[in-house]
Design a protein around this motif. Structure first.
Motif, PDB file in Angstrom:
ATOM      1  N   HIS A 112      31.788 -12.733  52.316  1.00  0.00           N
ATOM      2  CA  HIS A 112      31.084 -13.838  52.962  1.00  0.00           C
ATOM      3  C   HIS A 112      31.354 -15.109  52.165  1.00  0.00           C
ATOM      4  O   HIS A 112      30.983 -15.210  51.007  1.00  0.00           O
ATOM      5  CB  HIS A 112      29.581 -13.557  53.008  1.00  0.00           C
ATOM      6  CG  HIS A 112      28.834 -14.536  53.842  1.00  0.00           C
ATOM      7  ND1 HIS A 112      27.998 -15.492  53.304  1.00  0.00           N
ATOM      8  CD2 HIS A 112      28.825 -14.734  55.177  1.00  0.00           C
ATOM      9  CE1 HIS A 112      27.498 -16.218  54.293  1.00  0.00           C
ATOM     10  NE2 HIS A 112      27.981 -15.784  55.431  1.00  0.00           N
ATOM     11  N   ASP A 159      24.367 -19.235  54.293  1.00  0.00           N
ATOM     12  CA  ASP A 159      23.636 -19.152  55.556  1.00  0.00           C
ATOM     13  C   ASP A 159      22.262 -19.792  55.403  1.00  0.00           C
ATOM     14  O   ASP A 159      21.539 -19.514  54.446  1.00  0.00           O
ATOM     15  CB  ASP A 159      23.434 -17.688  55.967  1.00  0.00           C
ATOM     16  CG  ASP A 159      24.730 -17.009  56.364  1.00  0.00           C
ATOM     17  OD1 ASP A 159      25.681 -17.722  56.755  1.00  0.00           O
ATOM     18  OD2 ASP A 159      24.788 -15.769  56.302  1.00  0.00           O
ATOM     19  N   HIS A 165      21.320 -19.062  62.824  1.00  0.00           N
ATOM     20  CA  HIS A 165      21.471 -19.629  61.479  1.00  0.00           C
ATOM     21  C   HIS A 165      22.706 -20.505  61.440  1.00  0.00           C
ATOM     22  O   HIS A 165      23.576 -20.410  62.301  1.00  0.00           O
ATOM     23  CB  HIS A 165      21.558 -18.538  60.400  1.00  0.00           C
ATOM     24  CG  HIS A 165      22.846 -17.759  60.384  1.00  0.00           C
ATOM     25  ND1 HIS A 165      23.110 -16.717  61.238  1.00  0.00           N
ATOM     26  CD2 HIS A 165      23.956 -17.891  59.603  1.00  0.00           C
ATOM     27  CE1 HIS A 165      24.304 -16.218  60.971  1.00  0.00           C
ATOM     28  NE2 HIS A 165      24.854 -16.910  59.995  1.00  0.00           N
ATOM     29  N   ASP A 183      26.033 -21.204  59.239  1.00  0.00           N
ATOM     30  CA  ASP A 183      26.917 -20.715  58.167  1.00  0.00           C
ATOM     31  C   ASP A 183      27.816 -21.892  57.804  1.00  0.00           C
ATOM     32  O   ASP A 183      28.640 -22.320  58.602  1.00  0.00           O
ATOM     33  CB  ASP A 183      27.724 -19.516  58.673  1.00  0.00           C
ATOM     34  CG  ASP A 183      28.548 -18.848  57.568  1.00  0.00           C
ATOM     35  OD1 ASP A 183      28.918 -19.532  56.595  1.00  0.00           O
ATOM     36  OD2 ASP A 183      28.831 -17.642  57.706  1.00  0.00           O
ATOM     37  N   ARG A 201      30.659 -23.457  55.329  1.00  0.00           N
ATOM     38  CA  ARG A 201      31.738 -23.063  54.427  1.00  0.00           C
ATOM     39  C   ARG A 201      32.538 -24.272  53.994  1.00  0.00           C
ATOM     40  O   ARG A 201      32.563 -25.280  54.702  1.00  0.00           O
ATOM     41  CB  ARG A 201      32.676 -22.069  55.125  1.00  0.00           C
ATOM     42  CG  ARG A 201      31.899 -20.876  55.618  1.00  0.00           C
ATOM     43  CD  ARG A 201      32.760 -19.854  56.304  1.00  0.00           C
ATOM     44  NE  ARG A 201      31.889 -18.712  56.603  1.00  0.00           N
ATOM     45  CZ  ARG A 201      32.298 -17.467  56.770  1.00  0.00           C
ATOM     46  NH1 ARG A 201      33.575 -17.192  56.696  1.00  0.00           N
ATOM     47  NH2 ARG A 201      31.439 -16.503  57.019  1.00  0.00           N
TER      48      ARG A 201
HETATM   49 ZN   LIG Z   1      27.168 -16.337  57.283  1.00  0.00          ZN
END
Ligand SMILES: [Zn+2]
Length: 280
Positions: free
Chosen positions: A177, A181, A257, A259, A261
């Motif tokens: 991952h 999150d 949610h 996420d 990055r």
């Molecule tokens: Zn995630």
């Protein structure tokens, strides 16, 4: 189903005594100054002489007008990587960068039905097309320095997933991952953590659902996944703090949610290392 959770050290350091030293926020050479997080997933800002040529991991870095540059370390970066700088007078130096090694959470799940492990061919076709579009968006490397801004949280809420964790399904390691999150209801706002140009807008990717890429310059790019609504268009400039999307539960998720990055080229950066602690 058997669930085993184990914490292990990705790479065992034989230089354990040097850990404190490498956590320091500055590493300096004669004519170049480096500030940032010298740790796996960390990002570093450099300052050198205008016109210098700087290379790291086979990438020639784009310098700002003031001689600033950015680079970062992957989740599994080794203990040391070299930064090479060639100055306009022809002299050059190689700076060994010490990178602190981290421990990640690894979860083993065995006894899963096989369809959950390998998607069928029609899904694979879709995933390959998503990946092609992601690759094209990431190929945009901009000569801009928005990465110099102090990053802010794109959404404020409870953290439900962290960078680096990994699951091993039926003995097969899955992709770790790479995001952080933030669990908030569908429709909650997502703002630009730093300024940049929108590079990808996709309503429905297989894994990530509503997907948005934001280019902060010089190879540093944010991604926002599982969005319910995107308020911006590809090629658009957005300022830090501007509303760009709404949180959702699109793609392969179990609940709403965000996420978030960050990539520096192919290196996955830990967004949590760029922002202050999450406000209560
Ligand atoms: Zn995630």
């Amino acid at each position: 189903m058997i669930v085993k959770t184990a914490c292990f050290k990705a790479v065992t350091s034989i230089f354990a005594g040097a850990m404190l030293f490498v956590s320091l926020s500055t590493q300096a050479a004669d004519r170049t100054k480096l500030d940032g997080r010298f740790i796996q997933g960390g990002m570093v800002i450099g300052q050198t002489e205008k016109g210098a040529k700087v290379t790291f991991q086979d990438h020639e870095l784009l310098l700002s007008d003031e001689g600033q540059f950015v680079f970062g370390f992957h989740r599994d970066a080794p203990e040391s990587q070299n930064l090479t700088i060639t100055y306009t007078d022809g002299s050059s130096e190689t700076i060994p960068i010490a990178i602190e090694q981290r421990e990640y959470n690894v979860q083993r799940i065995d006894g899963l039905p096989s369809k959950q492990v390998s998607p069928p061919e029609e899904i694979m076709v879709r995933i390959r097309d998503d990946n092609r579009q992601i690759g094209e968006a990431r190929a945009n490397i901009t000569d801009e320095d928005w990465y110099l801004e102090d990053f802010i949280w794109p959404s404020v809420g409870p953290i439900s997933g962290i960078y680096g964790s990994q699951r091993i399904l039926n003995g097969q390691p899955r992709q770790p991952h790479y995001g952080i999150d933030i669990a908030l209801p569908t429709g909650s706002p997502v703002v630009a953590p730093a300024s940049g140009i929108i590079r990808l807008v996709h309503d429905d990717m297989y894994f990530s659902g509503g997907t948005l890429f934001l280019d902060h310059g010089a190879g540093l790019m944010s991604a926002f996944l599982h969005l319910s609504k995107i308020h911006v268009k590809e090629g658009q400039f957005v300022k830090q703090g501007e509303l760009i999307a709404d949180i959702g539960a699109t793609g392969r998720v179990t609940g709403a949610h965000l996420d978030w990055r960050i990539n520096w080229f192919e290196n996955r950066i830990d967004p949590a290392l760029l922002v202050p602690p999450m406000p209560k």
